[in-house]
Design an enzyme around this catalytic site. Structure first.
Site, PDB file in Angstrom:
ATOM      1  N   ASP A   1      -6.610  17.731   1.940  1.00  0.00           N
ATOM      2  CA  ASP A   1      -6.325  16.258   2.389  1.00  0.00           C
ATOM      3  C   ASP A   1      -7.541  15.381   1.936  1.00  0.00           C
ATOM      4  OD1 ASP A   1      -5.884  13.890   3.868  1.00  0.00           O
ATOM      5  OD2 ASP A   1      -6.027  15.009   5.950  1.00  0.00           O
ATOM      6  N   VAL A   2      -6.956  14.300   0.868  1.00  0.00           N
ATOM      7  CA  VAL A   2      -8.150  13.668   0.439  1.00  0.00           C
ATOM      8  C   VAL A   2      -8.649  12.591   1.301  1.00  0.00           C
ATOM      9  CG1 VAL A   2      -7.101  13.884  -1.923  1.00  0.00           C
ATOM     10  CG2 VAL A   2      -6.257  11.815  -0.547  1.00  0.00           C
TER      11      VAL A   2
ATOM     12  N   ASN B   1      -5.256  10.682  -8.226  1.00  0.00           N
ATOM     13  CA  ASN B   1      -3.794  10.299  -8.258  1.00  0.00           C
ATOM     14  C   ASN B   1      -3.191  10.158  -6.806  1.00  0.00           C
ATOM     15  OD1 ASN B   1      -0.819  10.019  -9.505  1.00  0.00           O
ATOM     16  ND2 ASN B   1      -1.009  12.006  -8.345  1.00  0.00           N
TER      17      ASN B   1
ATOM     18  N   SER C   1      -2.554  -0.015  -9.494  1.00  0.00           N
ATOM     19  CA  SER C   1      -1.386  -0.321  -9.368  1.00  0.00           C
ATOM     20  C   SER C   1      -1.052  -1.848  -9.874  1.00  0.00           C
ATOM     21  CB  SER C   1      -0.796  -0.382  -7.833  1.00  0.00           C
ATOM     22  OG  SER C   1       0.630  -0.814  -7.790  1.00  0.00           O
TER      23      SER C   1
ATOM     24  N   TYR D   1      -0.464  -2.041   1.216  1.00  0.00           N
ATOM     25  CA  TYR D   1      -0.683  -1.289  -0.137  1.00  0.00           C
ATOM     26  C   TYR D   1      -1.403  -2.252  -1.265  1.00  0.00           C
ATOM     27  CZ  TYR D   1       1.131   1.005  -4.459  1.00  0.00           C
ATOM     28  OH  TYR D   1       1.101   1.704  -5.612  1.00  0.00           O
TER      29      TYR D   1
ATOM     30  N   LYS E   1      -4.705  -0.975  -3.307  1.00  0.00           N
ATOM     31  CA  LYS E   1      -4.987  -0.663  -4.872  1.00  0.00           C
ATOM     32  C   LYS E   1      -5.872  -1.765  -5.433  1.00  0.00           C
ATOM     33  CE  LYS E   1      -2.211   2.770  -5.400  1.00  0.00           C
ATOM     34  NZ  LYS E   1      -2.895   4.088  -5.888  1.00  0.00           N
TER      35      LYS E   1
ATOM     36  N   ASP F   1      10.178   4.404 -12.675  1.00  0.00           N
ATOM     37  CA  ASP F   1      11.584   4.900 -12.470  1.00  0.00           C
ATOM     38  C   ASP F   1      11.452   6.273 -12.364  1.00  0.00           C
ATOM     39  OD1 ASP F   1      14.142   5.481 -11.865  1.00  0.00           O
ATOM     40  OD2 ASP F   1      15.088   4.103 -13.276  1.00  0.00           O
TER      41      ASP F   1
END
Length: 247
Positions: free
Chosen positions: A68-69, A95, A146, A159, A163, A192
């Site tokens: 669990d990061v 990641n 992102s 989010y 990022k 995608d």
């Protein structure tokens, strides 16, 4: 390092959240380039085993670790295990992350904190715990940012903010950890991954993208491989892999 087809031969990589999606693609790309690869997973145990098995097929060593990061102890244990079982660490790919769509006024404090825990605290914690191994190897850290950290998306405030923080963390780490460690960031645009629920949205985004298509996991894996094999002099960079969507 003389092997052109395997530029990472003799190197060891750790990819957080490497069981599926972009993490899996990165794991396979680095393994194909000759690196021994450790991946962490949180809930995707079956996928992690499959990815580790696929990594081994390239004739390199593989390791799948539950981690669990967001949790210090979990991260410390996983990084120590990589050092012990694979003998060191040359490349860290941060990641593991979460993504969520919520209208601004509906974001709860719990949602806000959870996104920052996984997306921002995670890369910080894993990097900090891996420092000793990476310094010894004059290694590299590759963060996953992102396009949402470069451009504001109205229904993704938490989010996008998390990022954007990863992008700044990349730059701070590049200065703080130089000259031993090079730190860079890959910022994916619309990727995608073949999810049916997203297909109409993806078709719409492809039309808005100068390259007239969405990205694939291979596009991102290639960018990660680029930083993994780039000169050590390349550091502090945020590379948008977005087909020009952010222009």
């Amino acid at each position: 390092m003389g092997n052109v087809s395997q530029p990472l031969h003799g190197k060891t990589a750790l990819i957080t959240g490497g069981a599926r999606r972009l993490g899996r693609a990165a794991a396979l790309a680095l393994a194909e380039a000759g690196a021994d690869v450790a991946i962490t997973y949180r809930n995707s145990a079956a996928e992690a085993r499959q990815t580790a098995s696929d990594v081994s097929a390239f004739g390199v060593r593989s390791l799948a670790l539950r981690c669990d990061v967001t949790a210090e102890k979990s991260v410390r244990t996983a990084v120590a295990e990589v050092g012990r079982k694979l003998g060191g660490l040359d490349i860290l790919v941060n990641n593991a992350a979460n993504y969520e769509t919520v209208e601004f006024e509906k974001i709860t404090v719990k949602q806000w904190d959870a996104i920052f825990a996984s997306n921002t605290r995670g890369p910080f914690l894993v990097s900090r715990e891996a420092l000793k191994l990476l310094r010894r190897a004059n290694g590299k850290i590759i963060n996953l940012g992102s396009l949402g950290g470069l451009r504001p998306w109205p229904d993704h405030a938490h989010y996008c903010s998390s990022k954007a923080a990863v992008h700044m963390l990349t730059k701070v780490m590049a200065k703080a950890l130089a000259p031993e460690i090079a730190v860079n960031c890959v910022a994916p645009g619309m990727i995608d991954l073949g999810e049916k629920a997203a297909s109409a949205f993806m078709r719409r985004m492809a039309k808005l993208t100068p390259m007239q298509r969405n990205g694939t996991s291979l596009d991102i894996a290639a960018a990660i491989l680029f930083f993994a094999t780039a000169p050590h002099f390349v550091t502090g960079q945020i590379l948008a892999v977005d087909g020009g969507l952010g222009l």
